[in-house]
Design an enzyme around this catalytic site. Structure first.
Site, PDB file in Angstrom:
ATOM      1  N   HIS A  16      23.112  -4.638  21.078  1.00 49.28           N
ATOM      2  CA  HIS A  16      23.678  -6.172  20.442  1.00 49.28           C
ATOM      3  C   HIS A  16      24.232  -6.929  21.368  1.00 49.28           C
ATOM      4  O   HIS A  16      23.890  -8.350  21.629  1.00 49.28           O
ATOM      5  CB  HIS A  16      24.447  -5.905  19.237  1.00 49.28           C
ATOM      6  CG  HIS A  16      23.997  -5.142  18.017  1.00 49.28           C
ATOM      7  ND1 HIS A  16      24.735  -4.142  17.615  1.00 49.28           N
ATOM      8  CD2 HIS A  16      22.729  -4.992  17.449  1.00 49.28           C
ATOM      9  CE1 HIS A  16      23.982  -3.698  16.665  1.00 49.28           C
ATOM     10  NE2 HIS A  16      22.972  -4.126  16.605  1.00 49.28           N
ATOM     11  N   LYS A  18      22.207  -0.624   2.560  1.00 50.24           N
ATOM     12  CA  LYS A  18      22.940   0.412   3.118  1.00 50.24           C
ATOM     13  C   LYS A  18      24.330   0.422   2.627  1.00 50.24           C
ATOM     14  O   LYS A  18      24.714  -0.781   2.599  1.00 50.24           O
ATOM     15  CB  LYS A  18      22.723   0.652   4.381  1.00 50.24           C
ATOM     16  CG  LYS A  18      21.380   0.732   5.213  1.00 50.24           C
ATOM     17  CD  LYS A  18      21.409   0.598   6.634  1.00 50.24           C
ATOM     18  CE  LYS A  18      20.410  -0.417   7.087  1.00 50.24           C
ATOM     19  NZ  LYS A  18      20.486  -0.902   8.459  1.00 50.24           N
ATOM     20  N   ARG A  71      13.418  -3.151  20.768  1.00 44.12           N
ATOM     21  CA  ARG A  71      13.564  -1.917  21.367  1.00 44.12           C
ATOM     22  C   ARG A  71      12.162  -1.266  21.663  1.00 44.12           C
ATOM     23  O   ARG A  71      12.022  -0.731  22.986  1.00 44.12           O
ATOM     24  CB  ARG A  71      14.382  -0.998  20.974  1.00 44.12           C
ATOM     25  CG  ARG A  71      15.963  -1.310  20.765  1.00 44.12           C
ATOM     26  CD  ARG A  71      16.845  -0.502  19.690  1.00 44.12           C
ATOM     27  NE  ARG A  71      16.200  -0.845  18.450  1.00 44.12           N
ATOM     28  CZ  ARG A  71      16.774  -0.371  17.221  1.00 44.12           C
ATOM     29  NH1 ARG A  71      17.694   0.290  17.276  1.00 44.12           N
ATOM     30  NH2 ARG A  71      16.376  -0.776  16.321  1.00 44.12           N
ATOM     31  N   SER A 111      22.889   1.386  15.419  1.00 48.98           N
ATOM     32  CA  SER A 111      24.300   1.539  14.759  1.00 48.98           C
ATOM     33  C   SER A 111      24.087   2.788  14.033  1.00 48.98           C
ATOM     34  O   SER A 111      25.258   3.523  14.201  1.00 48.98           O
ATOM     35  CB  SER A 111      24.303   0.370  13.876  1.00 48.98           C
ATOM     36  OG  SER A 111      24.608  -0.848  14.569  1.00 48.98           O
TER      37      SER A 111
END
Ligand code: PNS
Length: 160
Positions: free
Chosen positions: A17, A41, A91, A128
């Protein structure tokens, strides 16, 4: 002035990040890091703690600010803050398939454009979720997160 928004949960902020936000700040006069409440979440850190991680990490970087995204639309947040674009890091192909429907929806909602920056190879394995898993199982994630996140992760371990 050209402003962009880097939205995300940042639970916690990691070096992937940090690199994307830093690169976005080279392209735009202002980068607003928008911290989402992460409604799907159960987050490890509160929005305030996640905002502090961003604030501390970018304290000396000109043009980077942080705000809560709130529970509304990202497109509305960008309009309210005068941002012309969203910047996202990619990514891999999975990220591209996840991000593209949202990017297209945001463009249809308000003409908001999304700019993708390819993640640097050093960070393509970071998420994360993985950082929280490794940390919770006793692994050392300190090389993957900025100091502001290292400190808070260590505090959580001591509290547990
Ligand atoms: O780090 P994350 O969890 O992948 O971030 C997801 C985020 C916050 C970027 C995404 O959920 C989002 O844009 N939320 C804002 C609400 C919204 O506008 N939803 C419609 C998107 S088309």
């Amino acid at each position: 002035m050209q402003s962009a928004v880097c939205p995300g949960s940042f639970d916690p902020l990691h070096n992937g990040h940090v690199e994307i936000i830093a690169r976005a700040s080279n392209l735009f006069d202002e980068v607003i890091v928008a911290v989402s409440p992460n409604m799907h979440k159960r987050p490890m850190f509160s929005v305030e703690e996640r905002m502090e991680m961003v604030q501390e990490t970018f304290a000396y970087v000109r043009g980077v600010t942080v705000r809560p995204l709130g529970e509304g639309l990202l497109a509305e947040f960008c309009k309210a803050h005068g941002a012309n674009a969203v910047v996202k890091g990619l990514r891999d192909a999975k990220d591209l398939s996840y991000e593209t429907p949202m990017a297209t929806m945001n463009r249809h909602l308000s003409g908001l454009e999304t700019i993708y920056l390819p993640a640097d190879g050093r960070y393509t394995h970071l998420s994360s979720t993985l950082i929280k898993e490794v940390h919770s199982l006793g692994g050392d994630v300190s090389e993957h997160v900025p100091r502001a996140a290292q400190r808070r992760l260590a505090e959580r371990r001591h509290e547990a």
